[in-house]
Design a protein around this motif. Structure first.
Motif, short mmCIF file in Angstrom:
data_model
loop_
_atom_site.label_atom_id
_atom_site.label_comp_id
_atom_site.label_asym_id
_atom_site.label_seq_id
_atom_site.Cartn_x
_atom_site.Cartn_y
_atom_site.Cartn_z
N GLU A 46 7.62 -19.25 26.91
CA GLU A 46 7.26 -18.51 25.73
C GLU A 46 5.86 -18.92 25.46
O GLU A 46 5.04 -18.14 24.75
N ILE A 47 5.48 -20.38 25.30
CA ILE A 47 3.91 -20.62 25.04
C ILE A 47 3.17 -20.17 25.94
O ILE A 47 2.03 -19.48 25.64
N GLN A 48 3.60 -20.16 27.28
CA GLN A 48 2.68 -19.62 28.24
C GLN A 48 2.48 -18.07 27.81
O GLN A 48 1.34 -17.32 28.12
N GLN A 49 3.54 -17.19 27.55
CA GLN A 49 3.64 -15.83 27.36
C GLN A 49 2.61 -15.39 26.10
O GLN A 49 1.89 -14.72 26.46
N ASN A 50 2.97 -16.24 25.13
CA ASN A 50 1.86 -16.15 23.72
C ASN A 50 0.43 -16.50 24.00
O ASN A 50 -0.34 -15.76 23.84
N TYR A 51 0.33 -17.65 24.96
CA TYR A 51 -1.02 -17.84 25.24
C TYR A 51 -1.75 -16.54 25.91
O TYR A 51 -2.95 -16.35 25.64
N SER A 52 -0.98 -16.28 27.04
CA SER A 52 -1.52 -14.81 27.66
C SER A 52 -1.81 -13.74 26.90
O SER A 52 -2.80 -13.12 27.18
N ARG A 53 -0.90 -13.47 25.94
CA ARG A 53 -1.01 -12.51 24.89
C ARG A 53 -2.29 -12.41 24.16
O ARG A 53 -3.09 -11.63 23.89
N PHE A 54 -2.51 -13.70 23.72
CA PHE A 54 -3.62 -13.88 22.89
C PHE A 54 -4.81 -13.64 23.77
O PHE A 54 -5.80 -13.05 23.17
N GLN A 55 -5.09 -14.21 24.71
CA GLN A 55 -6.25 -14.08 25.55
C GLN A 55 -6.51 -12.44 26.08
O GLN A 55 -7.81 -12.06 25.76
N SER A 56 -5.33 -11.87 26.13
CA SER A 56 -5.69 -10.38 26.57
C SER A 56 -5.93 -9.83 25.24
O SER A 56 -6.66 -8.61 25.38
N GLU A 57 -5.21 -10.07 24.15
CA GLU A 57 -5.73 -9.18 22.93
C GLU A 57 -6.94 -9.59 22.62
O GLU A 57 -7.91 -8.55 22.14
N LEU A 58 -7.63 -10.61 22.70
CA LEU A 58 -8.85 -11.06 22.57
C LEU A 58 -9.98 -10.41 23.46
O LEU A 58 -11.13 -9.82 23.14
N GLN A 59 -9.53 -10.34 24.62
CA GLN A 59 -10.41 -9.67 25.84
C GLN A 59 -10.38 -8.17 25.54
O GLN A 59 -11.63 -7.45 25.50
N THR A 60 -9.35 -7.48 25.16
CA THR A 60 -9.28 -6.24 24.82
C THR A 60 -10.24 -5.81 23.54
O THR A 60 -11.06 -4.76 23.57
N LEU A 61 -10.14 -6.67 22.60
CA LEU A 61 -11.14 -6.20 21.42
C LEU A 61 -12.35 -6.67 21.70
O LEU A 61 -13.32 -5.60 21.19
N ALA A 62 -12.75 -7.61 22.55
CA ALA A 62 -14.01 -7.59 22.89
C ALA A 62 -14.69 -6.43 23.82
O ALA A 62 -15.88 -5.93 23.70
N SER A 63 -13.75 -6.01 24.56
CA SER A 63 -14.26 -5.01 25.49
C SER A 63 -14.41 -3.47 24.69
O SER A 63 -15.37 -3.02 24.78
N LYS A 64 -13.69 -3.45 23.50
CA LYS A 64 -13.69 -2.41 22.83
C LYS A 64 -15.10 -2.36 21.90
O LYS A 64 -15.73 -1.73 21.51
N ILE A 65 -15.36 -3.76 21.23
CA ILE A 65 -16.60 -3.91 20.48
C ILE A 65 -17.74 -3.53 21.39
O ILE A 65 -18.53 -3.06 20.91
N GLY A 66 -17.91 -4.07 22.79
CA GLY A 66 -19.02 -3.74 23.49
C GLY A 66 -19.20 -2.34 23.75
O GLY A 66 -20.27 -1.72 23.88
N GLU A 67 -18.07 -1.82 23.98
CA GLU A 67 -17.80 -0.13 24.19
C GLU A 67 -18.69 0.61 22.96
O GLU A 67 -19.54 1.41 23.32
#
Length: 118
Positions: A11-32
């Motif tokens: 669960e910790i690993q899943q949450n960690y991956s989810r956080f990374q994914s959400e941050l990456q998605t936000l950063a990508s959208k901001i850049g776009e």
């Protein structure tokens, strides 16, 4: 501060991956959106001179996949409104990113997560 709910390693690993994914998605959208705002600004800087000299000059604009003919004086205010809306969206997404980043940092502290370099 309350103690975090115990999670399994998976669960910790899943949450960690989810956080990374959400941050990456936000950063990508901001850049776009920043790139789109820059395009609007570039077009506006070009049209500003034309607006002063020939406000009734023909101008073509792509709206929803359809090329429409307008005048420069009609297009400039719409472009300014769009650019300002995009900038507001970027600001909002940046705030969301910072909030999510703080949440992620708290999560890493709560579960004593450290990056290990290979």
């Amino acid at each position: 501060m309350s103690k975090p709910t115990p999670l399994t390693n998976q669960e910790i690993q899943q949450n960690y991956s989810r956080f990374q994914s959400e941050l990456q998605t936000l950063a990508s959208k901001i850049g776009e959106l920043e790139a789109e705002a820059d395009e609007h600004s570039l077009v506006l800087s070009t049209l500003t001179d034309v607006l002063a000299e020939e406000p009734d000059r023909k101008c073509f604009r792509l709206i929803g996949g359809v090329l429409v003919e307008r005048t420069v004086k009609d297009v400039v205010p719409a472009l300014q409104t769009n650019r300002d809306g995009i900038r507001k969206a970027v600001k909002s997404l940046a705030e969301q990113y910072q909030s999510k980043e703080k949440e992620f940092d708290t999560f890493k502290q709560d579960y004593k997560i450290r990056l290990v370099k290979a």
